[in-house]
Design a protein around this motif. Sequence first.
Motif, PDB file in Angstrom:
ATOM      1  N   VAL A  43       0.834  -1.202   0.000  1.00 29.21           N
ATOM      2  CA  VAL A  43       0.000   0.000   0.000  1.00 29.21           C
ATOM      3  C   VAL A  43       0.870   1.254   0.000  1.00 29.21           C
ATOM      4  CG1 VAL A  43      -1.658   1.341   1.356  1.00 29.21           C
ATOM      5  CG2 VAL A  43      -1.973  -1.126   1.090  1.00 29.21           C
ATOM      6  N   TYR A  44       1.924   1.237   0.824  1.00 29.45           N
ATOM      7  CA  TYR A  44       2.825   2.396   0.864  1.00 29.45           C
ATOM      8  C   TYR A  44       3.561   2.541  -0.468  1.00 29.45           C
ATOM      9  CZ  TYR A  44       6.473   5.615   2.357  1.00 29.45           C
ATOM     10  OH  TYR A  44       7.310   6.699   2.462  1.00 29.45           O
ATOM     11  N   GLY A  45       3.941   1.420  -1.090  1.00 24.54           N
ATOM     12  CA  GLY A  45       4.606   1.477  -2.382  1.00 24.54           C
ATOM     13  C   GLY A  45       3.712   2.075  -3.454  1.00 24.54           C
ATOM     14  N   LEU A  46       2.412   1.743  -3.431  1.00 23.01           N
ATOM     15  CA  LEU A  46       1.479   2.323  -4.398  1.00 23.01           C
ATOM     16  C   LEU A  46       1.304   3.823  -4.170  1.00 23.01           C
ATOM     17  CD1 LEU A  46      -1.255  -0.461  -4.480  1.00 23.01           C
ATOM     18  CD2 LEU A  46       0.351   0.130  -6.305  1.00 23.01           C
ATOM     19  N   TYR A  47       1.292   4.219  -2.895  1.00 26.11           N
ATOM     20  CA  TYR A  47       1.208   5.650  -2.586  1.00 26.11           C
ATOM     21  C   TYR A  47       2.447   6.384  -3.115  1.00 26.11           C
ATOM     22  CZ  TYR A  47       1.822   9.865   0.224  1.00 26.11           C
ATOM     23  OH  TYR A  47       2.069  11.155   0.632  1.00 26.11           O
ATOM     24  N   CYS A  48       3.620   5.800  -2.895  1.00 29.37           N
ATOM     25  CA  CYS A  48       4.855   6.417  -3.391  1.00 29.37           C
ATOM     26  C   CYS A  48       4.883   6.441  -4.914  1.00 29.37           C
ATOM     27  CB  CYS A  48       6.072   5.659  -2.849  1.00 29.37           C
ATOM     28  SG  CYS A  48       6.280   5.784  -1.054  1.00 29.37           S
ATOM     29  N   PHE A  49       4.340   5.399  -5.529  1.00 28.49           N
ATOM     30  CA  PHE A  49       4.293   5.365  -6.988  1.00 28.49           C
ATOM     31  C   PHE A  49       3.398   6.484  -7.526  1.00 28.49           C
ATOM     32  CE2 PHE A  49       2.525   3.854 -11.032  1.00 28.49           C
ATOM     33  CZ  PHE A  49       3.699   3.652 -11.739  1.00 28.49           C
ATOM     34  N   TYR A  50       2.307   6.733  -6.839  1.00 28.01           N
ATOM     35  CA  TYR A  50       1.445   7.850  -7.238  1.00 28.01           C
ATOM     36  C   TYR A  50       2.217   9.173  -7.157  1.00 28.01           C
ATOM     37  CZ  TYR A  50      -1.876  11.655  -6.719  1.00 28.01           C
ATOM     38  OH  TYR A  50      -2.521  12.859  -6.832  1.00 28.01           O
ATOM     39  N   LYS A  51       2.963   9.373  -6.072  1.00 24.13           N
ATOM     40  CA  LYS A  51       3.752  10.597  -5.942  1.00 24.13           C
ATOM     41  C   LYS A  51       4.823  10.668  -7.031  1.00 24.13           C
ATOM     42  CE  LYS A  51       4.765  12.559  -2.173  1.00 24.13           C
ATOM     43  NZ  LYS A  51       5.367  12.931  -0.874  1.00 24.13           N
ATOM     44  N   HIS A  52       5.401   9.518  -7.361  1.00 21.05           N
ATOM     45  CA  HIS A  52       6.405   9.487  -8.427  1.00 21.05           C
ATOM     46  C   HIS A  52       5.773   9.857  -9.771  1.00 21.05           C
ATOM     47  CE1 HIS A  52       9.881   8.236 -10.745  1.00 21.05           C
ATOM     48  NE2 HIS A  52       9.114   7.430 -11.449  1.00 21.05           N
TER      49      HIS A  52
END
Length: 276
Positions: A43-52
């Motif tokens: 979930v945190y990785g998907l959030y970071c991917f959105y920011k990326h």
Amino acid sequence: MGMDSRTISKEPQFLSKESPSRCLVHHWTWLFWPWFVAIVLAVYGLYCFYKHSIGEASIFEQIAIVTSAFTWLTLVPPAHFNGYLQGWPFVFFFVYHYFFFFNVSVRKRLYGDYYARPHDPKWDIHPPRWSRLLFCVGVMVGHWLAAFEGPELHLIPGGWSNVGIWILILATLLMQYNSTFYLAKYSEKVVVPIAVVQFGPYRWVRHPIYSSTMLLFATYFLALRAPLSLLFVVAVCLMYYAQKAKMEEDLMIETFGEKYLEYMGKVRYKLIPLVY
């Protein structure tokens, strides 16, 4: 005889009560520790991917993206099918990090920062989004199939029988490093080529960075003793990289003309020496 028969009839009942309790402990332990951690990381990785995707991810958040992805590639599948982890999945969890951060380390060494500098957008070559999505899904499915197909981790022999795997790992890392190094050395601001690179691994295949990625995945599947999954992921990579290589070569021919055509005649293989 009657007493013995009663004793025998009770003994399996006692064992049948104990065995499910052990399975229950194992099940709940797996549910509340690895799955919880893996899901939170995803979930945190998907959030970071959105920011990326909107250009706001920090270096830490970019690392979190790849760590999340590699966890679900190398750790979660074998742990799910084996119930515990040991050996090669841990090794490749770190090898994948080292491999995919080579581009960053080389760029920092040559240009002094972790960010790609401004360049001509025509060199931003990407296959269609559906193709990239299918590639990512295919790689993930291949890793899960490998964990399912391979034997239990503790059955994989150790010692000298794995020397070949270590040699392949070193060959993969060296190939990736040299490919990235020569490409950066003969490219302006990392991604805009100013010459046709014909040194190092580019003497054997025209797209050695893609070849080294395929070799990395193949080595992981060989380590898990999963030959069918190996064939599957190689097919996925060949379909995707062949499409991307064609787009890149068309642009190289447009830019360098006869010089690149001469290089293609000299180095006939795109991805696999003597094969393709």
